[in-house]
Design a protein around this motif. Structure first.
Motif, PDB file in Angstrom:
ATOM      1  N   MET A  96       8.974 -10.044 -34.505  1.00 57.38           N
ATOM      2  CA  MET A  96       9.126 -11.470 -34.833  1.00 57.38           C
ATOM      3  C   MET A  96       8.949 -12.331 -33.577  1.00 57.38           C
ATOM      4  N   GLU A  97       9.479 -11.829 -32.476  1.00 58.61           N
ATOM      5  CA  GLU A  97       9.342 -12.553 -31.195  1.00 58.61           C
ATOM      6  C   GLU A  97       7.857 -12.756 -30.863  1.00 58.61           C
ATOM      7  N   SER A  98       7.048 -11.754 -31.227  1.00 60.62           N
ATOM      8  CA  SER A  98       5.617 -11.793 -30.888  1.00 60.62           C
ATOM      9  C   SER A  98       4.830 -12.817 -31.715  1.00 60.62           C
ATOM     10  N   VAL A  99       5.429 -13.362 -32.779  1.00 64.87           N
ATOM     11  CA  VAL A  99       4.707 -14.375 -33.573  1.00 64.87           C
ATOM     12  C   VAL A  99       5.386 -15.749 -33.467  1.00 64.87           C
ATOM     13  N   LYS A 100       6.387 -15.810 -32.598  1.00 63.21           N
ATOM     14  CA  LYS A 100       7.112 -17.072 -32.395  1.00 63.21           C
ATOM     15  C   LYS A 100       6.193 -18.089 -31.708  1.00 63.21           C
ATOM     16  N   GLY A 101       6.333 -19.340 -32.077  1.00 60.01           N
ATOM     17  CA  GLY A 101       5.544 -20.375 -31.399  1.00 60.01           C
ATOM     18  C   GLY A 101       4.154 -20.573 -31.986  1.00 60.01           C
ATOM     19  N   LEU A 102       3.823 -19.806 -33.036  1.00 60.26           N
ATOM     20  CA  LEU A 102       2.496 -19.942 -33.644  1.00 60.26           C
ATOM     21  C   LEU A 102       2.495 -20.925 -34.815  1.00 60.26           C
ATOM     22  N   GLY A 103       3.666 -21.400 -35.175  1.00 63.21           N
ATOM     23  CA  GLY A 103       3.743 -22.333 -36.303  1.00 63.21           C
ATOM     24  C   GLY A 103       3.887 -21.633 -37.650  1.00 63.21           C
ATOM     25  N   ILE A 104       4.374 -20.385 -37.630  1.00 61.01           N
ATOM     26  CA  ILE A 104       4.625 -19.666 -38.888  1.00 61.01           C
ATOM     27  C   ILE A 104       5.753 -20.396 -39.628  1.00 61.01           C
ATOM     28  N   GLU A 105       5.451 -20.832 -40.861  1.00 63.30           N
ATOM     29  CA  GLU A 105       6.427 -21.650 -41.586  1.00 63.30           C
ATOM     30  C   GLU A 105       7.405 -20.832 -42.408  1.00 63.30           C
ATOM     31  N   TYR A 106       6.958 -19.651 -42.852  1.00 58.65           N
ATOM     32  CA  TYR A 106       7.854 -18.856 -43.702  1.00 58.65           C
ATOM     33  C   TYR A 106       7.453 -17.386 -43.615  1.00 58.65           C
ATOM     34  N   ILE A 107       8.394 -16.510 -43.919  1.00 56.12           N
ATOM     35  CA  ILE A 107       8.069 -15.081 -44.036  1.00 56.12           C
ATOM     36  C   ILE A 107       8.650 -14.539 -45.341  1.00 56.12           C
ATOM     37  N   LEU A 108       7.927 -13.605 -45.925  1.00 59.76           N
ATOM     38  CA  LEU A 108       8.393 -12.926 -47.134  1.00 59.76           C
ATOM     39  C   LEU A 108       8.788 -11.514 -46.749  1.00 59.76           C
ATOM     40  N   LEU A 109       9.840 -11.004 -47.379  1.00 63.67           N
ATOM     41  CA  LEU A 109      10.211  -9.609 -47.143  1.00 63.67           C
ATOM     42  C   LEU A 109       9.475  -8.740 -48.157  1.00 63.67           C
ATOM     43  N   GLY A 110       8.645  -7.830 -47.645  1.00 63.09           N
ATOM     44  CA  GLY A 110       7.921  -6.897 -48.516  1.00 63.09           C
ATOM     45  C   GLY A 110       8.077  -5.512 -47.917  1.00 63.09           C
ATOM     46  N   GLN A 111       8.974  -4.715 -48.499  1.00 66.67           N
ATOM     47  CA  GLN A 111       9.257  -3.384 -47.939  1.00 66.67           C
ATOM     48  C   GLN A 111       8.370  -2.358 -48.624  1.00 66.67           C
ATOM     49  N   HIS A 112       7.320  -1.911 -47.923  1.00 65.84           N
ATOM     50  CA  HIS A 112       6.401  -0.941 -48.532  1.00 65.84           C
ATOM     51  C   HIS A 112       6.736   0.484 -48.129  1.00 65.84           C
ATOM     52  N   PHE A 113       7.288   0.629 -46.937  1.00 68.99           N
ATOM     53  CA  PHE A 113       7.558   1.972 -46.406  1.00 68.99           C
ATOM     54  C   PHE A 113       9.058   2.168 -46.162  1.00 68.99           C
ATOM     55  N   LEU A 114       9.446   3.424 -46.146  1.00 69.24           N
ATOM     56  CA  LEU A 114      10.868   3.735 -45.999  1.00 69.24           C
ATOM     57  C   LEU A 114      11.241   4.097 -44.566  1.00 69.24           C
ATOM     58  N   ASN A 115      10.249   4.074 -43.675  1.00 66.57           N
ATOM     59  CA  ASN A 115      10.553   4.336 -42.274  1.00 66.57           C
ATOM     60  C   ASN A 115       9.528   3.610 -41.403  1.00 66.57           C
ATOM     61  N   ASP A 116       9.880   3.414 -40.147  1.00 64.84           N
ATOM     62  CA  ASP A 116       8.989   2.628 -39.298  1.00 64.84           C
ATOM     63  C   ASP A 116       7.824   3.442 -38.733  1.00 64.84           C
ATOM     64  N   LYS A 117       7.693   4.679 -39.186  1.00 67.73           N
ATOM     65  CA  LYS A 117       6.481   5.454 -38.867  1.00 67.73           C
ATOM     66  C   LYS A 117       5.456   5.205 -39.974  1.00 67.73           C
ATOM     67  N   GLU A 118       5.912   4.562 -41.042  1.00 65.81           N
ATOM     68  CA  GLU A 118       5.082   4.237 -42.206  1.00 65.81           C
ATOM     69  C   GLU A 118       4.445   5.488 -42.819  1.00 65.81           C
ATOM     70  N   THR A 119       5.249   6.544 -42.933  1.00 61.84           N
ATOM     71  CA  THR A 119       4.737   7.784 -43.514  1.00 61.84           C
ATOM     72  C   THR A 119       5.190   7.969 -44.962  1.00 61.84           C
ATOM     73  N   VAL A 120       6.297   7.326 -45.360  1.00 63.47           N
ATOM     74  CA  VAL A 120       6.780   7.483 -46.739  1.00 63.47           C
ATOM     75  C   VAL A 120       6.636   6.148 -47.469  1.00 63.47           C
ATOM     76  N   HIS A 121       5.708   6.085 -48.422  1.00 67.55           N
ATOM     77  CA  HIS A 121       5.463   4.843 -49.156  1.00 67.55           C
ATOM     78  C   HIS A 121       6.414   4.728 -50.346  1.00 67.55           C
ATOM     79  N   GLY A 122       6.877   3.508 -50.572  1.00 67.58           N
ATOM     80  CA  GLY A 122       7.810   3.254 -51.669  1.00 67.58           C
ATOM     81  C   GLY A 122       7.277   3.633 -53.040  1.00 67.58           C
ATOM     82  N   CYS A 123       5.967   3.558 -53.225  1.00 69.33           N
ATOM     83  CA  CYS A 123       5.375   3.801 -54.551  1.00 69.33           C
ATOM     84  C   CYS A 123       5.230   5.274 -54.920  1.00 69.33           C
ATOM     85  N   SER A 124       5.323   6.171 -53.933  1.00 66.75           N
ATOM     86  CA  SER A 124       5.167   7.581 -54.324  1.00 66.75           C
ATOM     87  C   SER A 124       6.463   8.040 -55.020  1.00 66.75           C
TER      88      SER A 124
END
Ligand SMILES: [Zn+2]
Ligand SMILES: [Zn+2]
Length: 255
Positions: A96-124
């Motif tokens: 989030m810090e890396s996109v600060k100051g760009l004028g991002i007005e809003y963010i949506l939470l979309g959780q697709h993966f169950l870990n930050d390695k992005e190896t386990v997808h929610g849909c399987s």
């Protein structure tokens, strides 16, 4: 439908159409408010760049593109610059810090993966309780950060085990969303294409808890804006559960 805040473009590798194509399609479809929610270029510790997201190198162009469209179409449609973001506790703040100051007005939470390695997808499909528990914990902790305008496809987790266990976790998500004043999305892309979400069991819990519900097109191509029938059928389905989706979306500032 007058507002759609869930829009992808050719800035991520799996969607078609430029931001301007989406604006034109949204105008044609009669929307008065359009939010762009491209997948945030997440910062992974090993420098990995996911093929599913916008590339970090394209972030600046995305921002400039959407900002220029805001000006160009100012008298026709209200355009918002946003991002769809997963909640990965160890990486979230830095990203989030890396996109600060760009004028991002809003963010949506979309959780697709169950870990930050992005190896386990929610849909399987998963029958073990630990998966739905992990998903629920991530989504709830994310919502508690107070920065998300709404929760996308809240029922992406494809839990195929016991119904009572499913409802227990659905209730935790819905109650936390209510407590944190985070509306829940009924995802029209999933509805139209027959994905594992939206899940009727989940939305019966939504009705019970009394969450605010919004419709999200989750557009991955401009043509998705012309889906009057899907929209009407979705509203009818929600009404049958006692839910009336909200037309207006209130932005929560992410910074
Ligand atoms: Zn998503
Ligand atoms: Zn999306």
């Amino acid at each position: 439908m007058i507002a759609n805040f869930h829009t992808h473009t050719n800035y991520c590798d799996h969607a078609k159409g430029s931001p301007e194509d989406c604006v034109l399609a949204a105008l044609e479809a009669g929307l008065s408010e359009l939010g762009f929610s491209e997948h945030i270029p997440y910062i992974f510790p090993d420098g990995h760049e996911s093929g599913f997201r916008m590339k970090r190198a394209d972030l600046k162009a995305y921002v400039e593109d959407v900002k220029a469209l805001k000006v160009k179409y100012a008298d026709k449609i209200k355009i918002h610059l946003g991002l769809e973001v997963e909640y990965y506790p160890a990486l979230f703040d830095r990203t989030m810090e890396s996109v600060k100051g760009l004028g991002i007005e809003y963010i949506l939470l979309g959780q697709h993966f169950l870990n930050d390695k992005e190896t386990v997808h929610g849909c399987s499909p998963k029958a073990e309780e630990e998966h739905i528990k992990t998903y629920t914990e991530l989504v709830c902790e994310g919502m508690r950060r107070g920065v998300f305008t709404y929760l996308c496809h809240p029922d992406m987790i494809n839990y195929v085990g016991d119904d009572e266990i499913y409802k227990k976790y659905a209730k935790i998500i819905c109650e936390t969303a209510k407590e944190c004043d985070v509306p829940i999305e009924f995802n029209l892309l999933g509805y139209l294409t027959g994905r594992c979400y939206p899940n009727e069991k989940f939305f019966s819990v939504v009705a019970e808890v009394g969450n605010d519900v919004v419709l999200g097109i989750d557009a991955h191509e401009p043509e998705r804006f012309y889906q009057k029938e899907t929209e009407l059928s979705a509203i009818k389905f929600l009404n049958s559960l006692g839910i009336t989706p909200k037309e207006k979306i209130t932005i929560k500032k992410p910074f």
